[in-house]
Write an enzyme that holds these catalytic residues in place. Sequence first.
Site, PDB file in Angstrom:
ATOM      1  N   GLU A  67      45.680  78.462  46.942  1.00 57.84           N
ATOM      2  CA  GLU A  67      46.531  79.476  46.274  1.00 57.84           C
ATOM      3  C   GLU A  67      45.878  80.779  46.372  1.00 57.84           C
ATOM      4  OE1 GLU A  67      47.693  78.196  42.160  1.00 57.84           O
ATOM      5  OE2 GLU A  67      48.626  76.500  43.042  1.00 57.84           O
ATOM      6  N   VAL A  68      44.591  81.049  46.239  1.00 58.49           N
ATOM      7  CA  VAL A  68      43.929  82.001  46.097  1.00 58.49           C
ATOM      8  C   VAL A  68      43.040  82.406  47.515  1.00 58.49           C
ATOM      9  CG1 VAL A  68      41.990  83.653  44.972  1.00 58.49           C
ATOM     10  CG2 VAL A  68      43.851  82.293  43.758  1.00 58.49           C
TER      11      VAL A  68
ATOM     12  N   HIS B  57      36.435  79.662  47.435  1.00 62.48           N
ATOM     13  CA  HIS B  57      35.713  79.193  46.092  1.00 62.48           C
ATOM     14  C   HIS B  57      35.475  77.643  46.022  1.00 62.48           C
ATOM     15  CE1 HIS B  57      40.217  79.341  45.829  1.00 62.48           C
ATOM     16  NE2 HIS B  57      40.192  78.368  44.832  1.00 62.48           N
TER      17      HIS B  57
ATOM     18  N   ASP C 161      38.105  78.432  34.973  1.00 61.87           N
ATOM     19  CA  ASP C 161      39.336  78.607  35.569  1.00 61.87           C
ATOM     20  C   ASP C 161      40.619  78.878  34.433  1.00 61.87           C
ATOM     21  OD1 ASP C 161      40.844  77.539  38.190  1.00 61.87           O
ATOM     22  OD2 ASP C 161      42.083  77.501  36.656  1.00 61.87           O
ATOM     23  N   ILE C 162      41.531  79.858  34.745  1.00 59.26           N
ATOM     24  CA  ILE C 162      42.588  80.034  33.793  1.00 59.26           C
ATOM     25  C   ILE C 162      43.340  78.944  33.483  1.00 59.26           C
ATOM     26  CG2 ILE C 162      44.351  80.791  35.350  1.00 59.26           C
ATOM     27  CD1 ILE C 162      44.513  83.425  33.637  1.00 59.26           C
TER      28      ILE C 162
HETATM   29  P1  5GP Z   1      42.889  77.253  44.874  1.00 63.04           P
HETATM   30  O1  5GP Z   1      44.529  76.674  44.375  1.00 63.04           O
HETATM   31  O2  5GP Z   1      43.121  78.387  45.579  1.00 63.04           O
HETATM   32  O3  5GP Z   1      42.049  76.317  45.223  1.00 63.04           O
HETATM   33  O4  5GP Z   1      42.662  77.653  43.179  1.00 63.04           O
HETATM   34  C1  5GP Z   1      42.994  78.924  42.548  1.00 63.04           C
HETATM   35  C2  5GP Z   1      42.394  78.809  41.267  1.00 63.04           C
HETATM   36  O5  5GP Z   1      42.422  80.015  40.537  1.00 63.04           O
HETATM   37  C3  5GP Z   1      43.582  77.929  40.411  1.00 63.04           C
HETATM   38  O6  5GP Z   1      42.717  76.783  39.821  1.00 63.04           O
HETATM   39  C4  5GP Z   1      43.962  78.758  39.478  1.00 63.04           C
HETATM   40  O7  5GP Z   1      44.386  78.251  38.016  1.00 63.04           O
HETATM   41  C5  5GP Z   1      42.829  79.895  39.284  1.00 63.04           C
HETATM   42  N1  5GP Z   1      43.366  81.244  38.871  1.00 63.04           N
HETATM   43  C6  5GP Z   1      44.476  81.800  39.219  1.00 63.04           C
HETATM   44  N2  5GP Z   1      44.623  83.142  38.944  1.00 63.04           N
HETATM   45  C7  5GP Z   1      43.485  83.275  38.070  1.00 63.04           C
HETATM   46  C8  5GP Z   1      43.077  84.236  37.051  1.00 63.04           C
HETATM   47  O8  5GP Z   1      43.522  85.284  36.805  1.00 63.04           O
HETATM   48  N3  5GP Z   1      41.988  84.040  36.229  1.00 63.04           N
HETATM   49  C9  5GP Z   1      41.141  82.768  36.551  1.00 63.04           C
HETATM   50  N4  5GP Z   1      39.953  82.754  35.770  1.00 63.04           N
HETATM   51  N5  5GP Z   1      41.455  81.633  37.307  1.00 63.04           N
HETATM   52  C10 5GP Z   1      42.585  81.989  38.098  1.00 63.04           C
END
Ligand code: 5GP
Length: 115
Positions: free
Chosen positions: A94-95, A99, A29-30
């Site tokens: 967020e994405v 995942h 994760d970034i």
């Molecule tokens: P969500 O909030 O959708 O469950 O998690 C999305 C995750 O993707 C977050 O923990 C965020 O830090 C990670 N993320 C967002 N953009 C990127 C990216 O460009 N690269 C990587 N490796 N992780 C990302």
Amino acid sequence: MSTLFTKIINREIPASIVYETDHVIAFNDIDPQAPVHILVVPKKEIPTLNDIELEDSKYIMEMYKAIREITKDLKISEDGYRVITNCNSFGGQEVFHLHFHILGGKKLGSMLCSK
Ligand code: 5GP
């Protein structure tokens, strides 16, 4: 338009990839929230947990296999770790490409769920 994670799968965006098979990819994760914070992603754009179909079972099984192998390789499987999937707005997603977050490498606090 492809998702952010499909762009990582297609090497259009760089990521620190730790595991890959025909159906699954995993990368750091970034913005890590623990010493180990890895995202396990199916190579199919399933938007949310609500959208999983029976025909996706090979992706889901391989995601769990990835978790087992990654945590064993990193030697965190015996101490333990946490797996989270956020879903939609209230879940904090967020994405919109399914995942699992693998979080570990230290004793984690209680479940995140602010009142
Ligand atoms: P969500 O909030 O959708 O469950 O998690 C999305 C995750 O993707 C977050 O923990 C965020 O830090 C990670 N993320 C967002 N953009 C990127 C990216 O460009 N690269 C990587 N490796 N992780 C990302």
